[in-house]
Design an enzyme around this catalytic site. Structure first.
Site, PDB file in Angstrom:
ATOM      1  N   GLY A 500       0.751  -1.218  -0.080  1.00  0.00           N
ATOM      2  CA  GLY A 500       0.015  -0.223   0.230  1.00  0.00           C
ATOM      3  C   GLY A 500       0.772   1.140  -0.132  1.00  0.00           C
ATOM      4  CD  GLU A 501       2.065   5.755  -2.953  1.00  0.00           C
ATOM      5  OE1 GLU A 501       2.717   6.743  -3.387  1.00  0.00           O
ATOM      6  OE2 GLU A 501       1.627   5.014  -4.052  1.00  0.00           O
ATOM      7  CG  PHE A 504       4.403   6.821   5.477  1.00  0.00           C
ATOM      8  CD1 PHE A 504       5.216   5.948   4.852  1.00  0.00           C
ATOM      9  CD2 PHE A 504       2.969   6.490   5.524  1.00  0.00           C
ATOM     10  CE1 PHE A 504       4.704   4.614   4.678  1.00  0.00           C
ATOM     11  CE2 PHE A 504       2.455   5.355   5.636  1.00  0.00           C
ATOM     12  CZ  PHE A 504       3.326   4.399   4.890  1.00  0.00           C
ATOM     13  N   GLY A 505       4.877   7.759   2.275  1.00  0.00           N
ATOM     14  CA  GLY A 505       5.734   6.861   1.534  1.00  0.00           C
ATOM     15  C   GLY A 505       4.799   5.325   1.003  1.00  0.00           C
ATOM     16  CG  ASP A 633      -6.694   7.331  13.175  1.00  0.00           C
ATOM     17  OD1 ASP A 633      -7.910   7.061  13.099  1.00  0.00           O
ATOM     18  OD2 ASP A 633      -5.998   7.365  12.129  1.00  0.00           O
TER      19      ASP A 633
END
Length: 778
Positions: A500-501, A504-505, A633
């Site tokens: 995944g993306e 942050f990167g 979160d």
């Protein structure tokens, strides 16, 4: 005109003696006004129902009369002079299902007129049929109750006597038969075949061969009235699985016999296309072969081993065909998978191959992560340029030892001075030094794992204007017990594919060598930092230090970092079943709908399973609360599921991209999970361990709804209004009252009334003795 709701052009096109009592209905009843159906409908809109009565001048019905009635479904021609209907009268009326031809002058009627229709009702009473073979088919239909004929009293004239058709013997009137005498029809491409068809019937039948396009011109020889021979030379592979049909017909009916050819031929690659991204990457292909071929792939000229992440999948079989449509499926490929892919298909008759380039992503590293990192050494003297490498001299060795000793002494002196200075500067705090964690500007949720904040961290409008948000950490052996962040060698990390993306990167699945003493290689999740600014590096370092502190069975394990070159990398344990939200949905009652019928069905979670999941998350929350860490979160999307239903708290920072609808944008960059937040966090941006408990109550609600979004029926603004006004989420249908009581304990208006230790204990008790729950709402 008396027309109701009929399109105006139709009414204008009709004769004055016809009426249109309903939309798309035409009725002509005034006697002696209609002699031809084609003249009546010239230029008109096409009705679905046509009713014609009392028309003695209407004596015939042919294809010319009906060819424009494409939508005709009901046709009535009764009490008229109809004597003749052609065999192809309804050739263009493919929707015609109800036909009433009662009380006309029909003496004969062919089965061919109706053979292709979806006929539900055929009314023929009151016609003066002659008792002959021409109406034998009507007798068969009547005895078989087809098209409602069994309920009708049909009569026919035998000489001067009117007799009942259903019981009257019609001699020498039988349907024909057709039988193909064929040898073994397993043929090779290029062979020839001879097929003989024997036909019989009384009255005598005519026969024909009905063939698909066969390539070469077939030859049909009539040996006698009863035998037809078909000869096909140089059989083509296009005839494979095709039917060759012999048809016989007479006035009574139709008979057919078919044979399917089995033509063997070498494999042919019909299609090989570039990779396309779907839920996975797919290199589509189509092949044709008989017998079924073996399919394999080469990658850069070498055999490609298939497994759960790279494998061939057949996605479609053509009916009565040997054509296979499929794809080479690659789940989350990375730059490592870029290269030349060769499809090879083979069967006992031959082999075919075709290649294509596959490119899935650019190399995120400036070098191959599978190769050792080159270490550059500044030359201290003349180096040996021969192939044997540098030769160390005695002088060089002595000099190196001296430098090392000097550096060690200097480092010791420097550390001593620093310790003295720290003690003097810190005399005002009885606990020692202060450490601060700086979050990204205007974004208290920017970090990928939210264990960055200790205790309460309210966000004010004034503070949001600062360069960063600062929270003081109390020096405590539990928090910073000389935590040494483990460093992983980049050469030990081999990326497999992208998971995944986030902002942050990217996160990759990787294989890490020498990470655990009991395993040579370990599957890990690798988080690669996108930015390489100085601030990003500092945040990276702080986060790594904090994550190293967190050691609990229900917190995702942090293995260490890799800081050799770019990008900076964090290494976490890999949880094979992904995030909890998707896991819940795929194991819920709507799993097949969400998956659109694809994939293997998963078993539905039971009450016991859901309690186990909730208790594990609560255990992790108790641990975080004991360290005064605030997650900020907590949601099922930020929990991960591993083997044997092990659930751990963690977040790789992808959730705000994948689950973007779960977040509410405030100002420029801040993304808040308002549906999981308590009133004090929404109104005052106050985040505490107690606000995490509120979020845990929402997590419980998610678990017992199999991953539904809280307040899914409301917009973000409406959800904020409900939460701040004190409304609570409704009890899920699968949720026992004991569990809903725990949820409500999490949603106490006063933060100090929320206790994660109490909630964890109550869940543990329910796991040991699950409540008996009856789904009375179901």
């Amino acid at each position: 005109w008396g027309c109701l709701r009929l399109p105006l052009p139709l009414c204008h096109a009709l004769a004055a003696h016809c009426r249109c009592p309903a939309s798309h209905t035409l009725r002509c009843r005034e006697p002696l006004t209609v002699s031809s159906l084609s003249a009546l409908l010239l230029g008109a809109h096409r009705p679905t129902d046509v009713i014609i009565e009392n028309q003695a001048l209407l004596t015939s019905l042919t294809r010319d009369d009906t060819r424009m009635l494409w939508d005709l479904r009901h046709l009535t021609i009764s009490n008229s002079g109809l004597q003749y209907i052609s065999d192809d009268a309804f050739q263009d009326n493919h929707r015609l299902s109800h036909v009433n031809l009662s009380f006309n002058a029909l003496t004969s009627l062919s089965w061919k007129t109706f053979q292709h229709l979806p006929l539900q009702e055929l009314t023929l009473e009151g016609n003066p049929f002659n008792c002959s073979c021409g109406i034998r088919w009507l007798q068969l239909w009547q005895n078989g109750s087809r098209a409602e004929l069994g309920n009708q009293s049909l009569l026919c004239w035998e000489g001067s006597m009117l007799v009942a058709l259903d019981s009257h013997p019609l001699h020498d009137c039988e349907p024909p038969t057709a039988r193909i005498e064929h040898p073994d029809v397993v043929l090779r491409q290029g062979d020839s075949v001879n097929l003989t068809c024997h036909i019989w019937g009384e009255p005598s039948a005519t026969g024909e061969w009905v063939l698909p396009h066969v390539g070469s011109e077939p030859s049909v020889t009539k040996l006698s009235e009863w035998e037809l021979v078909l000869e096909i030379n140089n059989i083509s592979s296009s005839l494979n699985h095709k039917d060759l049909t012999c048809r016989a017909e007479n006035s009574v009916g139709l008979a057919e016999d078919s044979v399917m050819l089995n033509v063997t031929f070498p494999p042919v690659i019909l299609l090989l296309s570039e990779a396309i991204p779907q839920h996975f990457w797919c290199i589509p292909f189509s092949v044709d072969s008989n017998p079924t071929p073996r399919i394999l792939w080469l990658f850069n000229g070498s055999m490609l081993p298939e497994g759960p992440y790279i494998h061939t999948r057949i996605v479609e079989y053509e009916p009565n065909s040997t054509v296979l449509h499929g794809c080479l499926q690659l789940n989350r490929p990375t730059h490592v998978n870029n290269g030349n892919y060769t499809l090879v298909v083979q069967n006992p008759l031959g082999r075919a191959a075709r290649s294509i380039q596959g490119r899935f992503m650019d190399n995120p590293f400036s070098f191959s992560p599978e190769e050792p990192i080159p270490v550059s050494i500044s030359p201290l003297g003349t180096r040996n340029s021969s192939l044997e490498g540098p030769v160390e001299t005695a002088d060089e060795h002595t000099f190196g030892v001296s430098v090392a000793v000097a550096l060690a002494v200097f480092a010791s002196l420097f550390l001593s001075v620093m310790l003295i200075a720290l003690n003097k500067c810190g005399h005002r705090s009885k606990f020692g030094i202060n450490r601060s964690a700086v979050l990204a500007p205007e974004d208290g949720l920017a970090m990928s794992l939210h264990f960055m904040t200790l205790g309460s961290s309210p966000v004010s409008s004034t503070e949001s204007k600062l360069d960063g948000l600062k929270s003081n950490f109390i020096e405590n052996p539990q928090y910073f017990c000389n935590a040494c962040v483990h460093h992983v060698q980049r050469r030990d990390i081999v990326l497999k594919w992208e998971l995944g993306e986030g902002a942050f990167g990217k996160v990759f699945l990787a294989e890490c060598s020498h990470l655990l003493p009991e395993q040579e290689k370990t599957l890990v999740a690798v988080k690669a930092l996108k930015e390489v600014t100085e601030n990003a590096r500092l945040d990276f370092q702080r986060e790594a230090e904090l994550l190293t502190v967190l050691q609990h069975e229900h917190i995702v394990k942090f293995y260490g970092v890799c800081t050799e070159g770019d990008p900076l990398i964090m290494v976490f344990e890999y949880m094979k079943h992904g995030d909890l939200n998707r896991f819940l949905r795929s194991h819920g009652p709507d799993a097949k709908i969400l998956d659109q019928g694809q994939g293997q069905p998963c078993g539905q979670l039971t009450l016991s399973h859901m309690l186990q999941i909730a208790t594990q998350i609560a255990s992790g929350m108790v641990y975080l609360a004991s360290l005064h860490f605030v997650h900020r979160d907590l949601a099922t999307r930020n929990c991960l599921v591993g083997h044997d239903l092990v659930v751990k708290i963690g977040d790789f920072g992808m959730s705000r991209d994948i689950y973007s609808t779960d977040y509410y944008r405030v100002g420029g960059r801040t993304m808040l999970p308002i549906r999981w937040m308590p009133p004090e966090s929404i109104l005052y941006r106050k985040f505490t361990t107690e606000s995490d408990i509120w979020s845990f109550g929402v997590v419980l609600w998610e678990i017992f709804t199999y991953g539904k979004q809280p307040w899914y029926q409301l917009s973000n603004t409406e959800a904020i209004e409900c939460i701040t006004q004190g409304r609570e989420l409704e009890r899920p249908r699968t949720c026992p009252s004991e569990v809903y009581d725990i949820m409500q304990s999490c949603w106490q208006r006063e933060p100090q009334q929320r206790s994660i230790q109490d909630i964890h204990s109550r869940l543990q008790a329910l796991v040991k003795t699950p409540p008996i729950y009856l789904d009375i709402l179901g």
